[in-house]
Write an enzyme that holds these catalytic residues in place. Sequence first.
Site, PDB file in Angstrom:
ATOM      1  N   GLU A  18       0.875  -1.321  -0.151  1.00 49.26           N
ATOM      2  CA  GLU A  18      -0.030  -0.071   0.027  1.00 49.26           C
ATOM      3  C   GLU A  18       0.925   1.079   0.062  1.00 49.26           C
ATOM      4  O   GLU A  18       1.152   1.738   0.805  1.00 49.26           O
ATOM      5  CB  GLU A  18      -0.964   0.014   1.313  1.00 49.26           C
ATOM      6  CG  GLU A  18      -2.142   0.968   1.244  1.00 49.26           C
ATOM      7  CD  GLU A  18      -2.923   1.067   2.355  1.00 49.26           C
ATOM      8  OE1 GLU A  18      -3.789   1.938   2.450  1.00 49.26           O
ATOM      9  OE2 GLU A  18      -2.661   0.333   3.504  1.00 49.26           O
ATOM     10  N   HIS A  22      -5.683   6.141  -2.049  1.00 46.89           N
ATOM     11  CA  HIS A  22      -4.778   6.952  -1.629  1.00 46.89           C
ATOM     12  C   HIS A  22      -4.600   8.246  -2.966  1.00 46.89           C
ATOM     13  O   HIS A  22      -3.672   8.639  -3.158  1.00 46.89           O
ATOM     14  CB  HIS A  22      -3.558   6.704  -1.060  1.00 46.89           C
ATOM     15  CG  HIS A  22      -3.882   6.064   0.273  1.00 46.89           C
ATOM     16  ND1 HIS A  22      -4.124   6.627   1.565  1.00 46.89           N
ATOM     17  CD2 HIS A  22      -4.106   4.839   0.530  1.00 46.89           C
ATOM     18  CE1 HIS A  22      -4.123   5.811   2.271  1.00 46.89           C
ATOM     19  NE2 HIS A  22      -4.187   4.680   2.025  1.00 46.89           N
ATOM     20  N   ASP A  44     -16.496  -0.987  10.101  1.00 42.02           N
ATOM     21  CA  ASP A  44     -16.247  -1.040  11.622  1.00 42.02           C
ATOM     22  C   ASP A  44     -17.078   0.157  12.239  1.00 42.02           C
ATOM     23  O   ASP A  44     -17.048   0.577  13.571  1.00 42.02           O
ATOM     24  CB  ASP A  44     -14.604  -0.659  11.878  1.00 42.02           C
ATOM     25  CG  ASP A  44     -14.476   0.541  11.261  1.00 42.02           C
ATOM     26  OD1 ASP A  44     -15.261   1.462  10.476  1.00 42.02           O
ATOM     27  OD2 ASP A  44     -13.171   1.091  11.592  1.00 42.02           O
ATOM     28  N   GLY A  45     -17.998   0.961  11.561  1.00 42.78           N
ATOM     29  CA  GLY A  45     -18.828   2.010  12.366  1.00 42.78           C
ATOM     30  C   GLY A  45     -18.092   3.278  12.037  1.00 42.78           C
ATOM     31  O   GLY A  45     -18.561   4.474  12.522  1.00 42.78           O
ATOM     32  N   ASP A  72      -8.530  -4.208   7.361  1.00 45.96           N
ATOM     33  CA  ASP A  72      -7.516  -3.165   7.404  1.00 45.96           C
ATOM     34  C   ASP A  72      -7.206  -2.827   8.906  1.00 45.96           C
ATOM     35  O   ASP A  72      -6.717  -1.568   9.269  1.00 45.96           O
ATOM     36  CB  ASP A  72      -8.145  -1.872   6.747  1.00 45.96           C
ATOM     37  CG  ASP A  72      -6.722  -0.591   6.440  1.00 45.96           C
ATOM     38  OD1 ASP A  72      -5.734  -1.057   6.372  1.00 45.96           O
ATOM     39  OD2 ASP A  72      -7.082   0.484   6.512  1.00 45.96           O
ATOM     40  N   LEU A 121      -8.138   8.611  10.869  1.00 38.91           N
ATOM     41  CA  LEU A 121      -8.288   7.050  11.246  1.00 38.91           C
ATOM     42  C   LEU A 121      -6.845   6.268  10.708  1.00 38.91           C
ATOM     43  O   LEU A 121      -6.183   6.587   9.779  1.00 38.91           O
ATOM     44  CB  LEU A 121      -9.285   6.387  10.201  1.00 38.91           C
ATOM     45  CG  LEU A 121     -10.498   6.386  10.927  1.00 38.91           C
ATOM     46  CD1 LEU A 121     -11.850   6.435  10.078  1.00 38.91           C
ATOM     47  CD2 LEU A 121     -11.132   5.636  12.437  1.00 38.91           C
ATOM     48  N   GLY A 141      -5.879   2.846  10.318  1.00 40.43           N
ATOM     49  CA  GLY A 141      -6.256   1.373  10.280  1.00 40.43           C
ATOM     50  C   GLY A 141      -7.621   0.976  11.095  1.00 40.43           C
ATOM     51  O   GLY A 141      -8.110   2.210  11.915  1.00 40.43           O
TER      52      GLY A 141
END
Length: 377
Positions: free
Chosen positions: A128, A193, A246-247, A271, A304, A306
């Site tokens: 990545e 990205h 994940d919210g 991730d 964030l 990950g």
Amino acid sequence: MKRVFIKNARLLSQGVELRPTTISVENGRIVSLGDAEPQAGAEVLDLGGKYLSPGFTDIQLNGGIRKFFSQTPDAETLAEMTEGCLKHATPYYQPTLVTALPETIFEAIEAVREAMKTDPHILGMHLEGPFLNPVRRGAHTLEYIRIPDDELLDKLIEKGKGVISLITVAPEQFTDAQIKKLIASGIQVSAGHSEICYDGAKDAFDKGIRIVTHLYNAMSAFEPRKPGLVGAALDDDRVYGPIILDGAHCHPAQARVAYRAKGERLILITDAAVLGREMDELDFEGFHAKLTPDGFYYNRDGKLAGSAIDMPEAIKNAMSYLNITLAEAVAMATDRPAKAVGRDKQIGQLTVGYPAFFSVFTDEVTDAKSLCFYPEK
């Protein structure tokens, strides 16, 4: 090796529950489905009505339980990542290296190459970076982001053969010749990205890019008159959209929009920085992630860094956010990610001849366990 007869199992594969309730494995492979009785001398395993599916698959995982691959890209970290994945019912994964110096990238490539010789759980390495757009770097270290140059690109392609299975790039940073060369190398290329415009993204898809990295996150947004990479990915039926449920990384409504647009090409990833939320903080070489009280990893800039979920959590969230069946959510973590990275002829199905790497769980899903049968050595 003795045959194992698994009975009283609810078999989920490719988005449906299969009618057979038995499956037999031998020498690490599925040898039959639906036998009424075990073969003479077979070991019998009674699942007591639990679900059994192909092993969950995570194509973007950053660490194990207490080790972060980009910090220590070595055999010990990979072994711990495999241990963590098996503990969290995910027998297949791609260790992910975030933007790093070239020497670290090549160190990681060699570590994964060696590990893959004996570890059947590693599908290859997800690189990545480092060819990202600084504007959309997210938690990646700015100083390590590079404009693609032919010398480094050629070396990555050469050294990465058979190891790098996925590379995330910002297509707008490449010349036309460079992006064509990378796509032609056989490495799966993902757009992420990136600040690319809608038309630029569609052009990249026309050249052969078939996947994006963590849909909605760290990419040009879907705005009025500027659909961006998000809009291009949602609009193109050829493109897979890995999503972090994940919210925190996207709103459930955005997830539902993506599911309606992508259908079977929306797939689950974690991730995860590390699995199990056992690390409170990661801090090295400009990368920082701190676990907040509500269970998410953020860096010092409030971005964030990950996620903190595992694949069973992602599946359960998919059922809730998308209002879909368990079988459909499991497909988003098994056969569909296998297709996304070109491995559907080897993994992701309950089919005779496929590896006997399974996930076993109840309706709760988060109680999932790995069940793996290995071939004779």
